[in-house]
Design a protein around this motif. Structure first.
Motif, PDB file in Angstrom:
ATOM      1  N   GLY A   1       0.764  -0.977   0.056  1.00  0.00           N
ATOM      2  CA  GLY A   1      -0.228  -0.235  -0.171  1.00  0.00           C
ATOM      3  C   GLY A   1       1.031   1.292  -0.205  1.00  0.00           C
ATOM      4  N   ARG A   2       0.050   2.242   0.019  1.00  0.00           N
ATOM      5  CA  ARG A   2       1.048   3.740   0.031  1.00  0.00           C
ATOM      6  C   ARG A   2       0.210   4.805  -0.093  1.00  0.00           C
ATOM      7  NH1 ARG A   2       6.185   5.139  -2.549  1.00  0.00           N
ATOM      8  NH2 ARG A   2       6.535   2.902  -2.601  1.00  0.00           N
ATOM      9  N   LEU A   3       0.129   5.783   0.245  1.00  0.00           N
ATOM     10  CA  LEU A   3      -0.764   7.087   1.315  1.00  0.00           C
ATOM     11  C   LEU A   3       0.345   8.243   0.739  1.00  0.00           C
ATOM     12  CD1 LEU A   3      -3.043   9.094   1.769  1.00  0.00           C
ATOM     13  CD2 LEU A   3      -1.667   8.059   3.694  1.00  0.00           C
ATOM     14  N   LEU A   4       0.434   8.876  -0.470  1.00  0.00           N
ATOM     15  CA  LEU A   4       1.098  10.237  -0.901  1.00  0.00           C
ATOM     16  C   LEU A   4       0.076  11.324  -0.528  1.00  0.00           C
ATOM     17  CD1 LEU A   4       2.676   9.127  -4.101  1.00  0.00           C
ATOM     18  CD2 LEU A   4       3.337   9.067  -1.929  1.00  0.00           C
ATOM     19  N   GLY A   5       0.599  12.582  -0.409  1.00  0.00           N
ATOM     20  CA  GLY A   5      -0.037  13.616   0.032  1.00  0.00           C
ATOM     21  C   GLY A   5      -0.287  14.734  -1.473  1.00  0.00           C
ATOM     22  N   ILE A   6      -0.992  15.512  -2.035  1.00  0.00           N
ATOM     23  CA  ILE A   6      -1.020  16.561  -2.773  1.00  0.00           C
ATOM     24  C   ILE A   6      -1.127  17.971  -2.629  1.00  0.00           C
ATOM     25  CG2 ILE A   6      -2.720  17.619  -5.419  1.00  0.00           C
ATOM     26  CD1 ILE A   6      -4.097  14.933  -5.048  1.00  0.00           C
ATOM     27  N   ARG A   7       0.154  18.362  -2.365  1.00  0.00           N
ATOM     28  CA  ARG A   7       0.274  19.694  -1.702  1.00  0.00           C
ATOM     29  C   ARG A   7      -0.131  21.270  -3.230  1.00  0.00           C
ATOM     30  NH1 ARG A   7       2.164  19.737   2.871  1.00  0.00           N
ATOM     31  NH2 ARG A   7       2.901  17.506   3.244  1.00  0.00           N
ATOM     32  N   GLN A   8      -0.331  22.128  -2.744  1.00  0.00           N
ATOM     33  CA  GLN A   8      -1.171  23.140  -3.758  1.00  0.00           C
ATOM     34  C   GLN A   8      -0.115  24.027  -3.192  1.00  0.00           C
ATOM     35  OE1 GLN A   8      -4.471  24.534  -5.684  1.00  0.00           O
ATOM     36  NE2 GLN A   8      -3.548  24.270  -7.329  1.00  0.00           N
ATOM     37  N   HIS A   9       1.101  25.466  -3.674  1.00  0.00           N
ATOM     38  CA  HIS A   9       1.683  26.277  -2.834  1.00  0.00           C
ATOM     39  C   HIS A   9       2.117  25.812  -1.486  1.00  0.00           C
ATOM     40  CE1 HIS A   9       0.370  28.740  -5.981  1.00  0.00           C
ATOM     41  NE2 HIS A   9      -1.647  28.396  -5.980  1.00  0.00           N
ATOM     42  N   GLY A  10       2.670  24.273  -1.198  1.00  0.00           N
ATOM     43  CA  GLY A  10       3.018  23.775   0.026  1.00  0.00           C
ATOM     44  C   GLY A  10       2.081  23.247   0.972  1.00  0.00           C
ATOM     45  N   GLU A  11       0.537  24.207   0.487  1.00  0.00           N
ATOM     46  CA  GLU A  11       0.006  23.331   1.326  1.00  0.00           C
ATOM     47  C   GLU A  11      -0.987  21.500   1.050  1.00  0.00           C
ATOM     48  OE1 GLU A  11      -5.126  24.246   2.202  1.00  0.00           O
ATOM     49  OE2 GLU A  11      -4.419  25.493   1.121  1.00  0.00           O
ATOM     50  N   LEU A  12      -0.954  21.747   2.101  1.00  0.00           N
ATOM     51  CA  LEU A  12      -1.434  20.030   1.328  1.00  0.00           C
ATOM     52  C   LEU A  12      -2.892  20.231   1.491  1.00  0.00           C
ATOM     53  CD1 LEU A  12      -1.256  17.191   1.994  1.00  0.00           C
ATOM     54  CD2 LEU A  12      -1.678  16.706   4.652  1.00  0.00           C
ATOM     55  N   VAL A  13      -3.165  19.760   0.119  1.00  0.00           N
ATOM     56  CA  VAL A  13      -5.244  20.027  -0.149  1.00  0.00           C
ATOM     57  C   VAL A  13      -5.382  18.647  -0.650  1.00  0.00           C
ATOM     58  CG1 VAL A  13      -4.430  21.782  -0.993  1.00  0.00           C
ATOM     59  CG2 VAL A  13      -4.105  19.998  -2.752  1.00  0.00           C
ATOM     60  N   GLY A  14      -4.704  17.290  -0.087  1.00  0.00           N
ATOM     61  CA  GLY A  14      -5.017  16.160  -1.196  1.00  0.00           C
ATOM     62  C   GLY A  14      -4.380  15.164  -0.382  1.00  0.00           C
ATOM     63  N   ALA A  15      -4.819  13.800  -0.749  1.00  0.00           N
ATOM     64  CA  ALA A  15      -3.768  13.169  -1.340  1.00  0.00           C
ATOM     65  C   ALA A  15      -4.379  11.994  -1.802  1.00  0.00           C
ATOM     66  CB  ALA A  15      -3.971  12.231   0.623  1.00  0.00           C
ATOM     67  N   ILE A  16      -3.823  10.745  -2.469  1.00  0.00           N
ATOM     68  CA  ILE A  16      -3.869   9.782  -3.507  1.00  0.00           C
ATOM     69  C   ILE A  16      -3.353   8.420  -2.689  1.00  0.00           C
ATOM     70  CG2 ILE A  16      -2.203  10.181  -5.076  1.00  0.00           C
ATOM     71  CD1 ILE A  16      -3.481   9.448  -6.994  1.00  0.00           C
ATOM     72  N   LEU A  17      -4.109   7.228  -2.502  1.00  0.00           N
ATOM     73  CA  LEU A  17      -3.664   6.269  -1.939  1.00  0.00           C
ATOM     74  C   LEU A  17      -4.366   4.786  -2.752  1.00  0.00           C
ATOM     75  CD1 LEU A  17      -5.795   5.393   0.773  1.00  0.00           C
ATOM     76  CD2 LEU A  17      -6.346   6.983  -0.411  1.00  0.00           C
ATOM     77  N   PHE A  18      -3.160   3.789  -2.137  1.00  0.00           N
ATOM     78  CA  PHE A  18      -3.614   2.627  -2.577  1.00  0.00           C
ATOM     79  C   PHE A  18      -4.249   2.246  -0.987  1.00  0.00           C
ATOM     80  CE2 PHE A  18      -0.558   3.315  -5.933  1.00  0.00           C
ATOM     81  CZ  PHE A  18      -0.993   2.498  -7.021  1.00  0.00           C
ATOM     82  N   PRO A  19      -5.672   1.794  -1.234  1.00  0.00           N
ATOM     83  CA  PRO A  19      -6.016   1.146   0.359  1.00  0.00           C
ATOM     84  C   PRO A  19      -5.792  -0.065   0.190  1.00  0.00           C
ATOM     85  CG  PRO A  19      -7.810   2.270  -1.049  1.00  0.00           C
ATOM     86  CD  PRO A  19      -6.539   2.480  -1.972  1.00  0.00           C
ATOM     87  N   GLN A  20      -6.129  -1.504  -1.218  1.00  0.00           N
ATOM     88  CA  GLN A  20      -5.629  -2.276  -1.469  1.00  0.00           C
ATOM     89  C   GLN A  20      -4.893  -2.656  -2.457  1.00  0.00           C
ATOM     90  OE1 GLN A  20      -7.373  -4.913   0.497  1.00  0.00           O
ATOM     91  NE2 GLN A  20      -8.802  -2.671   1.669  1.00  0.00           N
ATOM     92  N   PHE A  21      -3.772  -2.851  -2.027  1.00  0.00           N
ATOM     93  CA  PHE A  21      -2.143  -3.435  -3.194  1.00  0.00           C
ATOM     94  C   PHE A  21      -1.599  -4.927  -2.928  1.00  0.00           C
ATOM     95  CE2 PHE A  21       1.449  -2.803  -5.108  1.00  0.00           C
ATOM     96  CZ  PHE A  21       1.303  -1.672  -5.766  1.00  0.00           C
ATOM     97  N   ASP A  22      -2.593  -6.072  -4.091  1.00  0.00           N
ATOM     98  CA  ASP A  22      -1.803  -7.091  -4.001  1.00  0.00           C
ATOM     99  C   ASP A  22      -1.459  -7.771  -5.174  1.00  0.00           C
ATOM    100  OD1 ASP A  22      -1.891  -9.627  -3.951  1.00  0.00           O
ATOM    101  OD2 ASP A  22      -3.913  -9.902  -3.361  1.00  0.00           O
TER     102      ASP A  22
END
Length: 182
Positions: A66-87
Protein backbone atom coordinates in the motif's frame (compact mmCIF):
# COMPACT_ATOMS: atom_id res chain seq x y z
CA UNK A 1 11.25 13.79 0.93
CA UNK A 2 9.66 12.39 -2.23
CA UNK A 3 8.31 15.10 -4.51
CA UNK A 4 6.91 14.74 -8.02
CA UNK A 5 5.52 17.74 -9.93
CA UNK A 6 1.82 17.75 -10.77
CA UNK A 7 1.61 21.35 -11.99
CA UNK A 8 3.82 24.46 -11.71
CA UNK A 9 2.30 25.15 -8.28
CA UNK A 10 1.57 21.59 -7.10
CA UNK A 11 3.37 18.38 -6.24
CA UNK A 12 2.88 14.82 -5.06
CA UNK A 13 4.78 14.25 -1.79
CA UNK A 14 5.31 11.59 0.82
CA UNK A 15 3.10 11.61 3.93
CA UNK A 16 4.75 10.12 6.98
CA UNK A 17 3.80 9.59 10.63
CA UNK A 18 5.83 12.61 11.76
CA UNK A 19 3.42 14.76 9.71
CA UNK A 20 0.40 13.66 11.76
CA UNK A 21 -0.36 17.16 13.10
CA UNK A 22 -0.58 18.61 9.59
CA UNK A 23 -2.59 15.63 8.33
CA UNK A 24 -5.08 15.84 11.22
CA UNK A 25 -5.50 19.58 10.67
CA UNK A 26 -6.10 19.01 6.94
CA UNK A 27 -8.81 16.39 7.62
CA UNK A 28 -10.41 18.56 10.29
CA UNK A 29 -10.43 21.65 8.05
CA UNK A 30 -12.14 19.72 5.22
CA UNK A 31 -14.15 17.19 7.22
CA UNK A 32 -17.56 18.47 6.11
CA UNK A 33 -16.52 18.14 2.45
CA UNK A 34 -14.92 14.69 2.93
CA UNK A 35 -17.40 12.97 5.26
CA UNK A 36 -20.00 12.01 2.63
CA UNK A 37 -17.37 10.24 0.49
CA UNK A 38 -14.25 9.30 2.48
CA UNK A 39 -14.44 6.84 5.42
CA UNK A 40 -11.20 8.10 6.97
CA UNK A 41 -12.87 11.49 7.55
CA UNK A 42 -14.83 9.63 10.25
CA UNK A 43 -11.81 7.85 11.77
CA UNK A 44 -9.09 10.52 11.69
CA UNK A 45 -10.33 12.75 14.49
CA UNK A 46 -7.11 13.98 16.15
CA UNK A 47 -3.33 13.86 15.88
CA UNK A 48 -3.07 10.39 17.41
CA UNK A 49 -5.57 8.80 15.01
CA UNK A 50 -3.82 10.60 12.12
CA UNK A 51 -0.47 9.22 13.30
CA UNK A 52 -1.93 5.69 13.53
CA UNK A 53 -3.27 5.89 9.97
CA UNK A 54 -0.02 7.30 8.59
CA UNK A 55 1.94 4.62 10.49
CA UNK A 56 -0.26 1.86 9.02
CA UNK A 57 0.44 3.19 5.54
CA UNK A 58 4.18 3.51 6.27
CA UNK A 59 4.16 -0.16 7.28
CA UNK A 60 2.12 -1.13 4.21
CA UNK A 61 4.58 0.75 2.01
CA UNK A 62 7.54 -0.96 3.68
CA UNK A 63 5.86 -4.32 3.04
CA UNK A 64 4.92 -3.45 -0.56
CA UNK A 65 1.22 -3.59 0.29
CA UNK A 66 0.00 0.00 0.00
CA UNK A 67 0.96 3.63 -0.24
CA UNK A 68 -0.40 7.05 0.78
CA UNK A 69 0.94 10.26 -0.76
CA UNK A 70 -0.02 13.87 -0.21
CA UNK A 71 -1.03 16.41 -2.83
CA UNK A 72 0.34 19.87 -2.12
CA UNK A 73 -0.50 23.14 -3.82
CA UNK A 74 1.62 26.18 -2.97
CA UNK A 75 3.13 24.01 -0.21
CA UNK A 76 -0.25 23.40 1.47
CA UNK A 77 -1.54 19.83 1.92
CA UNK A 78 -4.75 19.88 -0.16
CA UNK A 79 -5.43 16.18 -0.70
CA UNK A 80 -4.05 12.70 -1.04
CA UNK A 81 -3.89 9.64 -3.24
CA UNK A 82 -3.58 6.13 -1.87
CA UNK A 83 -3.62 2.45 -2.58
CA UNK A 84 -5.97 1.17 0.17
CA UNK A 85 -5.70 -2.33 -1.33
CA UNK A 86 -2.49 -3.47 -3.03
CA UNK A 87 -1.90 -7.16 -3.75
CA UNK A 88 1.20 -7.72 -5.89
CA UNK A 89 0.76 -11.53 -5.84
CA UNK A 90 -2.70 -11.22 -7.43
CA UNK A 91 -1.72 -8.19 -9.52
CA UNK A 92 -4.72 -6.18 -8.28
CA UNK A 93 -4.97 -2.90 -6.42
CA UNK A 94 -7.41 -0.12 -5.60
CA UNK A 95 -6.68 3.57 -6.07
CA UNK A 96 -8.39 6.21 -3.92
CA UNK A 97 -8.19 10.02 -3.79
CA UNK A 98 -9.52 13.17 -2.20
CA UNK A 99 -8.96 16.88 -2.69
CA UNK A 100 -9.95 20.03 -0.80
CA UNK A 101 -12.65 22.07 -2.57
CA UNK A 102 -10.42 25.09 -3.21
CA UNK A 103 -7.86 22.91 -5.06
CA UNK A 104 -10.37 21.23 -7.38
CA UNK A 105 -10.63 21.97 -11.08
CA UNK A 106 -6.89 22.13 -11.80
CA UNK A 107 -6.34 18.50 -12.87
CA UNK A 108 -4.34 17.60 -9.77
CA UNK A 109 -6.22 14.35 -9.05
CA UNK A 110 -6.06 13.25 -12.67
CA UNK A 111 -2.30 13.91 -12.91
CA UNK A 112 -1.59 12.23 -9.55
CA UNK A 113 -3.67 9.21 -10.58
CA UNK A 114 -1.82 8.96 -13.90
CA UNK A 115 1.52 8.89 -12.08
CA UNK A 116 0.34 6.27 -9.61
CA UNK A 117 -1.24 4.11 -12.34
CA UNK A 118 1.95 4.21 -14.41
CA UNK A 119 3.99 3.29 -11.31
CA UNK A 120 1.67 0.41 -10.37
CA UNK A 121 1.69 -1.06 -13.88
CA UNK A 122 5.25 -0.34 -14.97
CA UNK A 123 7.23 -0.62 -11.74
CA UNK A 124 5.15 -2.97 -9.58
CA UNK A 125 3.78 -5.15 -12.38
CA UNK A 126 0.13 -4.81 -11.41
CA UNK A 127 -2.48 -6.12 -13.86
CA UNK A 128 -5.70 -4.42 -12.66
CA UNK A 129 -6.39 -1.13 -10.87
CA UNK A 130 -9.82 -0.51 -9.38
CA UNK A 131 -11.51 2.81 -8.64
CA UNK A 132 -14.42 2.46 -6.23
CA UNK A 133 -16.91 5.28 -5.78
CA UNK A 134 -20.46 5.95 -4.70
CA UNK A 135 -22.81 6.32 -7.68
CA UNK A 136 -23.68 9.88 -6.56
CA UNK A 137 -20.04 11.03 -6.62
CA UNK A 138 -20.04 12.62 -10.08
CA UNK A 139 -16.58 14.21 -9.71
CA UNK A 140 -15.02 10.84 -8.89
CA UNK A 141 -16.75 9.14 -11.81
CA UNK A 142 -15.53 11.90 -14.14
CA UNK A 143 -11.93 11.23 -13.08
CA UNK A 144 -12.36 7.50 -13.69
CA UNK A 145 -13.61 8.29 -17.20
CA UNK A 146 -10.70 10.68 -17.88
CA UNK A 147 -8.33 7.89 -16.83
CA UNK A 148 -9.85 5.59 -19.44
CA UNK A 149 -11.40 3.27 -16.88
CA UNK A 150 -14.33 0.96 -17.59
CA UNK A 151 -17.38 0.73 -15.36
CA UNK A 152 -17.49 -2.93 -14.32
CA UNK A 153 -20.73 -2.61 -12.39
CA UNK A 154 -22.42 -1.67 -9.17
CA UNK A 155 -22.16 -3.67 -5.98
CA UNK A 156 -25.47 -3.00 -4.26
CA UNK A 157 -25.31 -2.02 -0.58
CA UNK A 158 -21.80 -3.48 -0.43
CA UNK A 159 -20.42 -1.48 2.46
CA UNK A 160 -21.52 0.13 5.70
CA UNK A 161 -20.48 3.76 5.96
CA UNK A 162 -21.89 6.57 8.08
CA UNK A 163 -24.43 4.24 9.68
CA UNK A 164 -26.04 3.06 6.45
CA UNK A 165 -25.44 0.67 3.55
CA UNK A 166 -24.11 2.13 0.29
CA UNK A 167 -23.80 0.98 -3.29
CA UNK A 168 -20.33 1.04 -4.82
CA UNK A 169 -19.48 1.56 -8.46
CA UNK A 170 -16.41 -0.42 -9.50
CA UNK A 171 -14.33 1.08 -12.30
CA UNK A 172 -11.16 -0.60 -13.56
CA UNK A 173 -8.17 -0.20 -15.79
CA UNK A 174 -6.16 -3.19 -17.00
CA UNK A 175 -2.52 -3.03 -17.92
CA UNK A 176 -3.58 -3.94 -21.49
CA UNK A 177 -6.09 -1.07 -21.73
CA UNK A 178 -5.06 2.13 -23.49
CA UNK A 179 -4.09 4.99 -21.18
CA UNK A 180 -5.28 8.29 -22.67
CA UNK A 181 -2.23 10.20 -21.38
CA UNK A 182 0.35 7.88 -23.00
Amino acid sequence: MLSLPLAPDAELTSLEPWQADEFAEHIDRHREHLEPWIPLAHTVTDTESARELLQRYAERQANGAGRLLGIRQHGELVGAILFPQFDPAAGNCELGVWLAPHAQGHGLITKAAQLMIDWAFEVRGMHRIEWITMPANERSKAVAKRLGMTLDGVMRESYLFGGRRHDAEIWSLLVTDPRPWN
